[in-house]
Every structure is written in structure tokens, then in C-alpha cells.
Enzyme design. Structure first.
Site, short mmCIF file in Angstrom:
data_model
loop_
_atom_site.label_atom_id
_atom_site.label_comp_id
_atom_site.label_asym_id
_atom_site.label_seq_id
_atom_site.Cartn_x
_atom_site.Cartn_y
_atom_site.Cartn_z
N GLU A 1 3.92 -14.23 2.94
CA GLU A 1 3.22 -12.91 2.31
C GLU A 1 4.21 -11.66 2.50
O GLU A 1 5.08 -11.61 3.44
CB GLU A 1 2.07 -12.56 3.26
N ASP A 2 3.92 -10.62 1.85
CA ASP A 2 4.55 -9.48 2.04
C ASP A 2 3.80 -8.46 2.76
O ASP A 2 4.45 -7.81 3.76
CB ASP A 2 4.66 -8.53 0.45
N ASP B 1 -3.28 -7.02 5.19
CA ASP B 1 -3.96 -5.74 5.26
C ASP B 1 -5.48 -6.10 5.74
O ASP B 1 -5.67 -6.12 6.96
CB ASP B 1 -3.94 -4.93 4.10
N PHE C 1 -0.47 3.26 2.71
CA PHE C 1 -0.16 2.53 1.34
C PHE C 1 1.15 2.54 1.24
O PHE C 1 2.07 3.50 1.17
CB PHE C 1 -0.91 3.15 0.45
N ARG D 1 7.95 -2.59 -7.10
CA ARG D 1 8.27 -4.16 -6.20
C ARG D 1 9.90 -4.16 -6.13
O ARG D 1 10.22 -4.90 -5.15
CB ARG D 1 7.65 -5.01 -7.26
P1 IMP Z 1 -5.69 -8.10 2.15
O1 IMP Z 1 -6.28 -9.33 1.39
O2 IMP Z 1 -6.14 -6.78 1.94
O3 IMP Z 1 -4.92 -8.55 3.20
O4 IMP Z 1 -4.24 -7.76 1.06
C1 IMP Z 1 -3.10 -8.54 1.12
C2 IMP Z 1 -2.52 -8.00 -0.56
O5 IMP Z 1 -3.07 -6.53 -0.80
C3 IMP Z 1 -1.17 -7.85 -0.25
O6 IMP Z 1 -0.69 -9.00 -0.54
C4 IMP Z 1 -0.74 -6.74 -1.32
O7 IMP Z 1 -0.59 -7.43 -2.71
C5 IMP Z 1 -2.00 -5.75 -1.37
N1 IMP Z 1 -1.54 -4.60 -0.39
C6 IMP Z 1 -2.28 -4.41 0.85
N2 IMP Z 1 -1.79 -3.34 1.47
C7 IMP Z 1 -0.91 -2.82 0.70
C8 IMP Z 1 -0.15 -1.78 0.62
O8 IMP Z 1 0.13 -0.79 1.38
N3 IMP Z 1 0.79 -1.45 -0.51
C9 IMP Z 1 0.74 -2.56 -1.62
N4 IMP Z 1 -0.13 -3.42 -1.69
C10 IMP Z 1 -1.04 -3.89 -0.66
#
Ligand code: IMP
Length: 181
Positions: free
Chosen positions: A99-100, A103, A152, A165
Site C-alpha cells: 500500500e501507499d 489511514d 493530507f 501521483r
Molecule cells: P484508508 O482506507 O482510509 O486506510 O485509506 C487508504 C487509501 O486512502 C489510500 O490507499 C489512499 O488512496 C487514500 N488516502 C488516505 N490518506 C491519503 C492522503 O493523505 N493522501 C492521498 N490519499 C490518501
């Protein structure tokens, strides 16, 4: 050109390369005899997964899933959709999800549960960035590049409205970019 929209750099390209080397080497040692399936979550995984797997000198397979939780904005909407599924069979496999960023943890949780339901032998998570302050679902990635505050960020796979990206580092956007519309 893109740099003019960036307020500050959070993780430099040099740091990302060091992280990919550290985590790639560790994963290669731990998965040496397991022929792991490295699963990238599109589209954010692309730059980091590419760098990471080049640092894993072991037999492996790669595959991708597209699961969306964000819809072009900067807030988590909470609903998750599978847009593209895996081609590989996961039954009995040792899987590493790349994963990148983690969150809220919702995306990873859904994917982990699905892979376990399909009979994966093990599922672990490697992420370039961890944002634990944003966590809603209990998820602890085993392999973390760097922990960042609840901010963010864009770059190295992470987007704002599908852009940025391709930045070779991770940074914070200038507020004027959000306030354009
Ligand atoms: P989660 O399901 O909330 O953990 O979100 C994961 C996905 O949300 C990541 O793979 C990103 O695509 C997006 N995301 C979460 N935080 C950020 C951020 O700070 N910048 C851009 N995309 C984010």
C-alpha cells in the site's frame, strides 16, 4: 512544474529509496522460501511497489486489485468498492499487500478479510506511509516505511483528485490548490 503546488516535502526520494531497500531486504529474508504473492492496491501502490519489489531478490508473483474508498476529495467517504479483482488464486498462498498509505484502515481491513476468506495462508501489509492518527478500524501494518501525522499528502502514488501521483517524493499541497474550485 508540479513542485509549485507543494508546500513542503515530507518524505524525500532519497528517503523513499532507503525505505524500499530496508523493507525489501527484510521481506526477502522473511519470505525467502514462501513464493509470496505481492498484491498491490491500485493506483496508489504503483511507484512504491515497483521500487520495493526490485529490492526483493526472491521468487515471487505480483498481482493487483483496485479498491476505492476515496472519491476525488480529501475526506474518507467510508464506502468501499472492488473495481478490479485479482487474477491469481490466493488459496494457500502467503500474501503481502503493498500500500501507499494506511489511514482509516478500512481499505486494508476489507482486502485482508477477503483474502483470508478465500483461503490465504497468511496476509501481511507493507506500506510506505502510516497515518495512525486517522485510524478507525484496528489494523497494524507489519512493515511500515514511515509514520506521518494526520495530514493530507500527495506524491509517490498518492493523489489529490487523481493528480500528483507521479511526484518522485511525498509532500503537502499548498492550500490554494484545494481552494481553486
Ligand atoms: P484508508 O482506507 O482510509 O486506510 O485509506 C487508504 C487509501 O486512502 C489510500 O490507499 C489512499 O488512496 C487514500 N488516502 C488516505 N490518506 C491519503 C492522503 O493523505 N493522501 C492521498 N490519499 C490518501
Amino acid at each position: 512544474m508540479l513542485e509549485k503546488d507543494i508546500e513542503k516535502v515530507i518524505v524525500s526520494n532519497e528517503d523513499i529509496n532507503k525505505i524500499a531497500k530496508r523493507l525489501g531486504t527484510q521481506l526477502a529474508e522473511e519470505y525467502r522460501d514462501q513464493f509470496p504473492l505481492v498484491v498491490g492496491l491500485l493506483k496508489g501502490c504503483v511507484p512504491f511497489m515497483g521500487t520495493l519489489i526490485q529490492n526483493m531478490d526472491i521468487p515471487m508473483e505480483i498481482d493487483f486489485m483496485d479498491v476505492s474508498s476515496y472519491h476525488g476529495g480529501i475526506e474518507s467517504s467510508g464506502d468501499i468498492k472492488i473495481n478490479k479483482d485479482l487474477d491469481a488464486q490466493v488459496k494457500g498462498r502467503d500474501i503481502i499487500i503493498a500500500e501507499d498509505i494506511v489511514d482509516t484502515g478500512r481499505t486494508i481491513k476489507v482486502v485482508m478479510d477477503l483474502l483470508k476468506y478465500r483461503g490465504a495462508k497468511s496476509v501481511s501489509v507493507v506500506t510506505l506511509l502510516d497515518k495512525p492518527a486517522g485510524r478507525i478500524v484496528e489494523i497494524d501494518p507489519e512493515y511500515i516505511g514511515v509514520t506521518i501525522p494526520k495530514e493530507f499528502v500527495v506524491g509517490y502514488g498518492l493523489d489529490y483528485d487523481e493528480q500528483y501521483r507521479n511526484l518522485p517524493y511525498v509532500g503537502v499541497l499548498k492550500p490554494k490548490v484545494y481552494n481553486k474550485e
